[in-house]
Design a protein around this motif. Sequence first.
Motif, PDB file in Angstrom:
ATOM      1  N   ASN A  24       8.997  54.284  39.513  1.00 20.94           N
ATOM      2  CA  ASN A  24       7.884  53.847  40.187  1.00 20.94           C
ATOM      3  C   ASN A  24       8.019  52.240  40.452  1.00 20.94           C
ATOM      4  N   THR A  25       8.245  51.784  39.325  1.00 21.07           N
ATOM      5  CA  THR A  25       8.603  50.101  39.444  1.00 21.07           C
ATOM      6  C   THR A  25       9.655  49.825  40.647  1.00 21.07           C
ATOM      7  N   LEU A  26      10.710  50.597  39.995  1.00 19.46           N
ATOM      8  CA  LEU A  26      11.855  50.166  40.945  1.00 19.46           C
ATOM      9  C   LEU A  26      11.920  50.481  42.499  1.00 19.46           C
ATOM     10  N   ARG A  27      11.000  51.748  42.857  1.00 22.16           N
ATOM     11  CA  ARG A  27      10.784  52.116  43.932  1.00 22.16           C
ATOM     12  C   ARG A  27      10.041  51.051  44.700  1.00 22.16           C
ATOM     13  N   SER A  28       8.928  50.356  44.034  1.00 17.95           N
ATOM     14  CA  SER A  28       8.182  49.426  44.791  1.00 17.95           C
ATOM     15  C   SER A  28       9.119  48.147  45.052  1.00 17.95           C
ATOM     16  N   LEU A  29      10.125  47.954  44.057  1.00 15.83           N
ATOM     17  CA  LEU A  29      10.935  46.770  44.234  1.00 15.83           C
ATOM     18  C   LEU A  29      11.953  46.936  45.592  1.00 15.83           C
ATOM     19  N   CYS A  30      12.398  48.271  45.735  1.00 18.07           N
ATOM     20  CA  CYS A  30      13.211  48.616  46.787  1.00 18.07           C
ATOM     21  C   CYS A  30      12.921  48.102  48.252  1.00 18.07           C
ATOM     22  N   ARG A  31      11.392  48.037  48.259  1.00 17.57           N
ATOM     23  CA  ARG A  31      10.953  47.572  49.364  1.00 17.57           C
ATOM     24  C   ARG A  31      10.910  46.008  49.776  1.00 17.57           C
ATOM     25  N   VAL A  32      11.260  45.435  48.912  1.00 19.60           N
ATOM     26  CA  VAL A  32      11.367  43.748  48.872  1.00 19.60           C
ATOM     27  C   VAL A  32      12.566  43.404  48.361  1.00 19.60           C
ATOM     28  N   THR A  33      13.604  44.229  48.280  1.00 17.28           N
ATOM     29  CA  THR A  33      14.912  43.754  47.557  1.00 17.28           C
ATOM     30  C   THR A  33      15.570  42.842  48.544  1.00 17.28           C
ATOM     31  N   LYS A  34      15.644  43.125  49.840  1.00 19.03           N
ATOM     32  CA  LYS A  34      16.176  42.378  50.768  1.00 19.03           C
ATOM     33  C   LYS A  34      15.767  40.943  51.019  1.00 19.03           C
ATOM     34  N   GLN A  35      14.439  40.799  50.728  1.00 17.30           N
ATOM     35  CA  GLN A  35      13.848  39.556  50.557  1.00 17.30           C
ATOM     36  C   GLN A  35      14.111  38.725  49.337  1.00 17.30           C
ATOM     37  N   ILE A  36      14.158  39.527  48.418  1.00 15.51           N
ATOM     38  CA  ILE A  36      14.500  38.865  47.126  1.00 15.51           C
ATOM     39  C   ILE A  36      15.820  38.485  46.985  1.00 15.51           C
ATOM     40  N   ILE A  37      16.639  39.273  47.466  1.00 13.33           N
ATOM     41  CA  ILE A  37      18.214  39.059  47.592  1.00 13.33           C
ATOM     42  C   ILE A  37      18.523  37.591  48.604  1.00 13.33           C
ATOM     43  N   GLY A  38      17.770  37.833  49.663  1.00 14.17           N
ATOM     44  CA  GLY A  38      17.731  36.726  50.598  1.00 14.17           C
ATOM     45  C   GLY A  38      17.436  35.399  50.095  1.00 14.17           C
ATOM     46  N   SER A  39      16.461  35.383  49.455  1.00  9.52           N
ATOM     47  CA  SER A  39      15.943  33.959  48.870  1.00  9.52           C
ATOM     48  C   SER A  39      16.758  33.423  47.778  1.00  9.52           C
ATOM     49  N   LEU A  40      17.589  34.453  46.962  1.00 10.37           N
ATOM     50  CA  LEU A  40      18.437  33.999  45.956  1.00 10.37           C
ATOM     51  C   LEU A  40      19.880  33.478  46.594  1.00 10.37           C
ATOM     52  N   MET A  41      20.075  34.042  47.756  1.00  8.17           N
ATOM     53  CA  MET A  41      21.461  33.539  48.293  1.00  8.17           C
ATOM     54  C   MET A  41      21.342  32.204  49.150  1.00  8.17           C
ATOM     55  N   ILE A  42      20.082  31.750  49.289  1.00 10.25           N
ATOM     56  CA  ILE A  42      20.102  30.460  50.328  1.00 10.25           C
ATOM     57  C   ILE A  42      20.404  29.585  49.282  1.00 10.25           C
ATOM     58  N   PRO A  43      21.085  28.632  49.838  1.00  7.46           N
ATOM     59  CA  PRO A  43      21.682  27.442  48.811  1.00  7.46           C
ATOM     60  C   PRO A  43      20.639  26.634  48.507  1.00  7.46           C
ATOM     61  N   LYS A  44      20.422  26.239  47.224  1.00  6.01           N
ATOM     62  CA  LYS A  44      19.559  25.276  46.802  1.00  6.01           C
ATOM     63  C   LYS A  44      20.024  24.020  46.709  1.00  6.01           C
ATOM     64  N   GLU A  45      20.015  22.742  47.491  1.00  2.00           N
ATOM     65  CA  GLU A  45      20.592  21.541  47.336  1.00  2.00           C
ATOM     66  C   GLU A  45      20.045  20.808  46.218  1.00  2.00           C
ATOM     67  N   PRO A  46      20.736  19.981  45.580  1.00  2.00           N
ATOM     68  CA  PRO A  46      22.131  19.544  46.060  1.00  2.00           C
ATOM     69  C   PRO A  46      23.235  20.397  45.441  1.00  2.00           C
ATOM     70  N   MET A  47      23.057  21.566  44.979  1.00  5.34           N
ATOM     71  CA  MET A  47      23.916  22.559  44.605  1.00  5.34           C
ATOM     72  C   MET A  47      24.429  23.455  45.341  1.00  5.34           C
ATOM     73  N   GLY A  48      24.391  23.382  46.705  1.00  2.00           N
ATOM     74  CA  GLY A  48      24.924  24.326  47.685  1.00  2.00           C
ATOM     75  C   GLY A  48      26.347  24.167  47.585  1.00  2.00           C
ATOM     76  N   LEU A  49      27.251  25.161  47.295  1.00  2.00           N
ATOM     77  CA  LEU A  49      28.644  25.141  46.890  1.00  2.00           C
ATOM     78  C   LEU A  49      29.133  26.254  47.638  1.00  2.00           C
ATOM     79  N   MET A  50      30.581  26.221  47.590  1.00  4.62           N
ATOM     80  CA  MET A  50      31.432  27.394  47.807  1.00  4.62           C
ATOM     81  C   MET A  50      31.349  28.596  46.724  1.00  4.62           C
ATOM     82  N   THR A  51      30.935  29.773  46.975  1.00  2.00           N
ATOM     83  CA  THR A  51      30.681  30.508  45.869  1.00  2.00           C
ATOM     84  C   THR A  51      31.478  31.727  46.093  1.00  2.00           C
ATOM     85  N   HIS A  52      32.215  32.602  45.394  1.00  2.00           N
ATOM     86  CA  HIS A  52      32.683  33.733  45.551  1.00  2.00           C
ATOM     87  C   HIS A  52      31.931  35.000  46.253  1.00  2.00           C
ATOM     88  N   THR A  53      30.954  35.191  45.441  1.00  2.00           N
ATOM     89  CA  THR A  53      29.660  35.998  45.947  1.00  2.00           C
ATOM     90  C   THR A  53      30.131  37.534  45.550  1.00  2.00           C
TER      91      THR A  53
END
Length: 212
Positions: free
Chosen positions: A103-132
């Motif tokens: 049930n917890t995982l189902r709840s997370l599925c609704r917001v995974t895009k937002q979570i992943i998106g926030s983690l992908m945004i570069p955080k300066e000053p350590m925004g760098l080339m990443t393999h991803t």
Amino acid sequence: MNASGKDESMLVLENLSKRGYTAANFSTGLTYTEAKLALRSIARIHATSLALKLKHGPLTERWPFLFQTSRATLSYQALVKRGMPQLHVFLRSKGPQYDTLINTLRSLCRVTKQIIGSLMIPKEPMGLMTHTDFWCNNLMFGEQDQCVILDWQMISYSRPTNDVALLLVSSLSTETRRNHSNELVDIYWKALTTHASKLGVDIERATRIQPI
């Protein structure tokens, strides 16, 4: 650019197995030694991109081909969408004690895009080339403590910690991850700062961050 003024691309391939390189064993995960080699290799990439940014300015202006984090987010979201139903089936097969987790995982599925998106945004000053897409299936190892990183089609301008985290979570056995994660992070940090220093960059001074 060719004589007609049109941009051209060239893809060069090499069979590394002929030079003695072998792929990691996905079923067992990376060994501790392989994980060290992989993290040292990606640390050199991260340190080099930091030095380039400090010397030449924004990386995204110099190399506009870098994969956009929004596209990377969609790629990861697609993986979650495909994999989550399989995980639910697996957990159900283990018994009702996992119902709360499901049930917890189902709840997370609704917001995974937002979570992943926030983690992908570069955080300066350590925004760098990443393999991803830094996991064991994109690594090959040579006989003399060499590690080659493959499949750079998702190279992005993002957070280097994403590469480190993905490798530790996806490519180590449970035992190796539990026993050596902190040590492996320290190895990555040492390789990052050492290579940056060789390029004339004091990371802690340039970025005002402390070792993690």
